[in-house]
Design a protein around this motif. Structure first.
Motif: not given
Length: 471
Positions: A157-158, A318-328, A349-350, A375-377
């Motif tokens: 989110l930063g 989208p990096v933030a939103a997808v990143g949180v979901l990817a962590t879970r 994915a990278l 989002a992909v990132a």
């Protein structure tokens, strides 16, 4: 089985008020490192120069990578909460001074002090989590997951937060936002029952401070800073005289750390544990790629696409939103299938994100394309961070896991410094379409190397999903 006969899996979690208090300070590192990625263009414009501006970021990460391993020892002598609060105070002092900085050099010094302050929070928070769990027979798993999730979420989110603040109030706002954040964290930690954590009753403070490997710390800082300066200079006039200094300091550092009783970085343990070396090497490369995206795309959006800081931050959402979901998702995948499969997903994915950056990110690309790429990132870091941390726990003993995590964080921060170097070499300091495409191909190439390494690895534990924490 614990001494009381209670199985750790049956223990109640650490109360939320304690978990939240400890996480409140540990988010300052990802918050500051991600906000500066968007604000750096505004800072350069305000000072009227881009010369040495990248050293603002580098100074913070060099300071953080050097100071983070010391935090655990200082916490064991003076108390983890006391060191935690000292870090908050350092951030407040540096942030206040930064508002009055009149030169780039002064701002570099400010961010070096911020880096030292934010470096202590995660190690001391982990110490307090473990101490609380042991004293009150609680499970530390949920608390550690909270720390990791908060850090990942804030890091993602930063750029959006930094863009909104910079666009609305100017770049100084990314500094003054630290003041209320630190004050709230201090109040929460002071109310939490963690004051007993880490205080040693058997070692004097003076003896412990004298035991710090100061020479090793200074040599490490010399290696990192001169190495970065040499690599950055390759873009213009190469400063070849720095190379023997870097290599010489590295040789002396390794020789000293091998002989030191309590080294800054235990190179002997690294030499014995090849699986740990492989994991740290993988971490270095994945974080270098992650920070290339983290630092590079926001700058490109502003310089080439002509976006404001606010617009660039929102485009990175989208990096933030997808990143949180990817962590879970990465935590669940590691728990069920192990770290190898998690790392395959994250690294693939990278690779995809690198190719998309190299092919689709153009000054004429539709906004929808930019959002899809963002989002992909957001996928890789969630999976890769969880997978690599799981392996650190799996390839180290209980007594060495703290040192392993410390080296993990140092390597991650070193990757951030290398990302600055990659961006400088790929873009020449002013990022355009061609420069961003070179960054994308660097990420894709590195991903292929990582995938090959995962495929041929024979030292990766197959049962880490059963023993490692799903944080």
């Amino acid at each position: 089985m614990s001494a009381t006969g209670t199985r750790p899996a049956e223990r109640a979690p650490i109360p939320f008020r304690v978990r939240a208090a400890l996480a409140s300070g540990s988010v300052l590192q990802p918050l500051n490192s991600s906000m500066i990625a968007v604000a750096i263009i505004a800072i350069a414009a305000d000072f009227g120069t881009s010369s040495h501006i990248s050293w603002i970021i580098s100074a913070m990460y060099i300071s953080t990578s050097v100071c983070a391993p010391m935090a655990g020892r200082l916490g064991s002598v003076f108390g983890a909460r006391r060191v935690f609060l000292t870090g908050l105070a350092m951030v407040c002092i540096a942030s206040t001074a930064g508002m009055f900085a009149s030169t780039v050099g002064q701002l570099i010094a400010v961010y070096a002090l911020i880096g030292a302050g934010i470096s202590v929070h995660m190690p001391t928070a982990m110490t307090m989590v473990r101490a609380y769990a042991e004293r009150y027979a609680r499970s530390s798993r949920t608390a550690m997951a909270t720390l990791v999730m908060c850090g990942q979420s804030i890091a993602a989110l930063g750029p959006t937060v930094g863009g909104l603040l910079t666009g609305t109030f100017g770049w100084h706002s990314i500094l003054w936002v630290n003041l209320p954040a630190a004050a709230l964290s201090a109040a929460a930690v002071l109310r939490a029952d963690v004051g007993f954590a880490g205080r040693s009753q058997h070692t004097s403070a003076w003896r412990a401070v004298r035991g710090l490997d100061v020479a090793g710390i200074l040599l490490f800082a010399l290696v990192v800073s001169t190495g970065m300066l040499f690599l950055v200079s390759l873009r213009a006039t190469a400063l070849y005289w720095l190379l023997p200094i870097t290599l010489g300091a590295l040789a002396v550092f390794i020789a000293r750390e091998r002989r030191a009783t309590d080294p800054f970085i235990d190179v002997r343990a690294l030499a014995r544990n090849r699986a740990l070396c492989a994991t740290l090497g993988r971490t270095l490369l994945t974080y270098t790629c992650f920070y290339c995206v983290f630092f590079g795309i926001p700058q490109w959006l502003q310089t080439v696409r002509g976006m404001s800081a606010t617009e660039a931050g929102l485009t990175m959402l989208p990096v933030a939103a997808v990143g949180v979901l990817a962590t879970r998702a990465g935590s669940s995948t590691t728990h069920r299938y192990g770290a190898r499969r998690t790392l395959f997903i994250g690294t693939f994915a990278l690779l995809v994100s690198g190719i998309l950056i190299a092919v689709l990110e153009r000054s004429t690309a539709p906004l929808a394309v930019l959002l899809i790429v963002a989002a992909v990132a957001g996928i890789p870091n969630g999976f890769n961070n969880i997978g690599n941390q799981s392996l650190i726990s799996a390839v180290t003993t209980v007594n060495d896991v703290g040192a392993g995590i410390g080296m993990y964080r140092t390597v991650a921060f070193t990757g951030a410094n290398l990302a600055v170097v990659v961006l400088q070499l790929a873009t020449g300091g002013t990022i355009d379409d061609a420069g961003l495409h070179r960054v994308g191909w660097f990420i894709a190439t590195t991903s292929i190397v990582l995938l090959i390494g995962l495929a041929v690895s024979r030292r990766m534990p197959r049962s880490q999903h059963r023993s490692a924490p799903s944080t």
